[in-house]
Design an enzyme around this catalytic site. Structure first.
Site, PDB file in Angstrom:
ATOM      1  N   LEU A   1       0.842  -1.206   0.000  1.00 20.64           N
ATOM      2  CA  LEU A   1       0.000   0.000   0.000  1.00 20.64           C
ATOM      3  C   LEU A   1       0.873   1.250   0.000  1.00 20.64           C
ATOM      4  O   LEU A   1       1.990   1.240   0.517  1.00 20.64           O
ATOM      5  CB  LEU A   1      -0.941   0.024   1.210  1.00 20.64           C
ATOM      6  CG  LEU A   1      -0.373   0.219   2.622  1.00 20.64           C
ATOM      7  CD1 LEU A   1      -0.033   1.662   2.926  1.00 20.64           C
ATOM      8  CD2 LEU A   1      -1.357  -0.296   3.645  1.00 20.64           C
TER       9      LEU A   1
ATOM     10  N   CYS B   1       9.931   4.562   3.764  1.00 21.28           N
ATOM     11  CA  CYS B   1      10.408   3.271   3.260  1.00 21.28           C
ATOM     12  C   CYS B   1      11.399   3.282   2.104  1.00 21.28           C
ATOM     13  O   CYS B   1      12.321   2.480   2.095  1.00 21.28           O
ATOM     14  CB  CYS B   1       9.214   2.411   2.902  1.00 21.28           C
ATOM     15  SG  CYS B   1       8.303   1.949   4.385  1.00 21.28           S
TER      16      CYS B   1
END
Ligand code: NAD
Ligand code: UGA
Length: 465
Positions: A164, A277
């Site tokens: 996601l 990330c």
């Protein structure tokens, strides 16, 4: 095994939304999300869904529907582990800040703590699912820890990385391009994989549920992020060339993206990618490659980060240059602080680094972001450790009104692509600024021609201006 009880350790940006969607789609499964952080759990339980700890469009409605029915948030980690047949580990895996692999490798401290806690508490067989993003072969360590409990409890370890993106988490979870599940090739491993496939198959077409071995699944997650980030660094590299050659990076993106082999997505030049990330996962990939002695592989991927750092620095430097080589005492208004629109997440946001650079140049930085709190903005700056917290508060202030933030500014820098910025009364903003009124659009968000017609001097990313 038919799963009726799930627990997820870690109620963060992934654990919260992921479990909320599973609970919504599978009312027959009891889903308990646990976290050590009491404040976070209290916020997930807040009756006012506008106060959830994670802002995601559509998430409030889903939590409202499922919470108290089959979705629960709790700090009782032991209790939830004991009750669950399947345990997702969705804790943070940041870049290490100490010791071996400092600044490169993933810190797996929290993962190991979870594995040890599961080993200690479990009295019935469990399927343990890696939801966090992990270095390839982490499942080996988790299996090791779970194997030697002496309790006779059997564990299966699956890898089920999450793809996601923040800001679109609910849509991504409801309609993912694919779900990836890695497991052991043994019959027991196959059964565990099937149990998780069955959960996702409740709402996702089975041809989108990919199954692999554990290592391919773990590695694919790092590689997916590396490829996505690589596209941004590639187009950002071209943006600098465009600025020298009167080519326009938006036109170049459109031209190359029309080739179906390249595709149009993730070709938007920007002030640089942020988020918790991309950088961490690429650094991890680089670290793993180096640890196997794969110097060329490591250097290749490291360049994605080097380019991104360059882009952030270049944006800040351009502001200084354009303000006659000094920003000392000059008011620079930041529109946006989040790392992208539609999220309150600021981790690794380009805005933090641009602010830091400008503060070094003694600029007077004023920030407005529709979703990020003053507390968070100072925490981000303080975390860098570039100067005393007092100095950060002297040099930068947060203003909750976009018109106020721009008033008397020498320049505006657009750091996040919030849609609302496009609809501001730009004439009013122009009238309130010092002249020449300059805009540095780090997202190519605003209509440059319209702004120029008003009288602004506009600098976009990747065009000669
Ligand atoms: P996060 O920091 O928002 O949440 C992690 C939570 O885990 C925290 O609330 C923390 O208190 C809790 N925690 C840590 N150790 C614990 C323990 N032993 N027991 C109970 N709770 C514990 O992190 P996140 O953004 O949700 O990311 C989680 C993982 O998912 C990371 O590996 C990340 O790389 C990966 N991921 C993140 C995203 C994203 O968009 N943020 C997307 C895909 C994958
Ligand atoms: C990214 C991936 O897109 C997800 O698939 C992945 O699950 C997630 O990382 C993760 O592992 O954490 P996210 O970081 O939430 O998701 O958001 P993105 O939409 O990927 O944007 C990342 C950064 O790149 C943002 O700062 C964004 O503004 C920037 N970006 C994105 C660009 O500069 N240009 C683009 O064309 C696209």
């Amino acid at each position: 095994m038919k799963i009726t009880s799930i627990c997820c350790i870690g109620a963060g940006y992934v654990g919260g939304p992921t479990m909320a969607v599973i609970a919504k789609q599978c009312p027959h499964i009891k889903v308990t999300v646990v976290d050590l952080n009491e404040v976070r759990i209290a916020a997930w339980n807040d009756p006012d869904v506008d106060k959830l700890p994670v802002y995601e469009p559509g998430l409030g409605e889903i939590v409202k529907e499922a919470r108290g029915r089959n979705l629960f948030f709790s700090t009782d980690v032991d209790g939830a582990i004991e009750e669950a047949q399947m345990i997702f580990i969705s804790v943070n895996t940041p870049t290490k800040t100490y010791g071996l692999g400092k600044g490169m490798g993933a810190d797996l401290k929290w993962i190991e703590l979870c594995a040890r806690q599961i080993a200690r508490v479990s009295t019935s067989n469990k399927i343990v699912v890696e939801k966090s993003t992990l270095p390839v072969r982490t499942a080996e360590a988790i299996k090791d820890i779970l194997q030697y409990t002496g309790s006779g409890v059997q564990f299966q370890v699956l890898s089920n990385p999450e793809f996601l993106a923040e800001g679109t988490a609910v849509d991504d979870l409801l309609m993912p391009d694919r779900v990836l599940i890695g497991g052991d090739p043994s019959p027991e491993g196959g059964d565990a994989i099937q149990s998780l496939v069955d959960i996702y198959a409740t709402w996702i077409p089975t041809d989108r549920i990919l199954t692999t071995n554990v290592w391919s699944s773990e590695l694919s997650k790092l590689v997916a992020n590396a490829f996505l980030a690589q596209r941004i660094s590639s187009i950002n590299a071209i943006s600098e060339l465009c600025e020298k050659t009167e080519a326009d990076v938006n036109e170049v993106s459109r031209a190359i993206g029309a080739d179906s082999r390249i595709g149009p997505k993730f070709l938007k030049a920007s002030v640089g990618f942020g988020g918790s990330c991309f950088q961490k996962d690429i650094l991890n990939l680089v670290y793993i490659s180096r640890s196997f002695g794969l110097t060329e592989v490591a250097d290749y991927w490291e360049q994605v980060i080097i380019m991104n750092d360059h882009q952030k620095r270049r944006f800040a430097l351009n502001i200084v240059r354009n303000l006659y080589n000094t920003v000392s005492g000059k008011k620079i208004a930041f529109l946006g602080w989040a790392f992208k629109k539609d999220t309150n997440d600021t981790r690794e946001s380009a805005a933090i680094y641009v602010a830091d650079y400008l503060l070094n140049e003694q600029a007077d930085v004023k920030v407005f972001d529709p979703k990020v709190s003053e507390k968070q903005i100072y925490a981000d700056l303080d975390y860098l450790g570039s100067r005393d917290p007092d100095q950060n508060r002297l040099g930068l202030s947060v203003i909750n009104d976009p018109y106020e933030v721009c008033k008397n500014a020498h320049a505006i820098a657009v750091l996040t692509e919030w849609d609302e910025f496009k609809d501001y009364d730009w004439q009013r903003i122009y009238d309130s600024m010092l002249k020449p009124a300059k805009i540095f659009d780090g997202r190519n968000l605003l209509n440059a021609q319209r702004l120029r017609d008003i009288g602004f001097i506009v600098q976009s990313i990747g065009s000669a201006n």
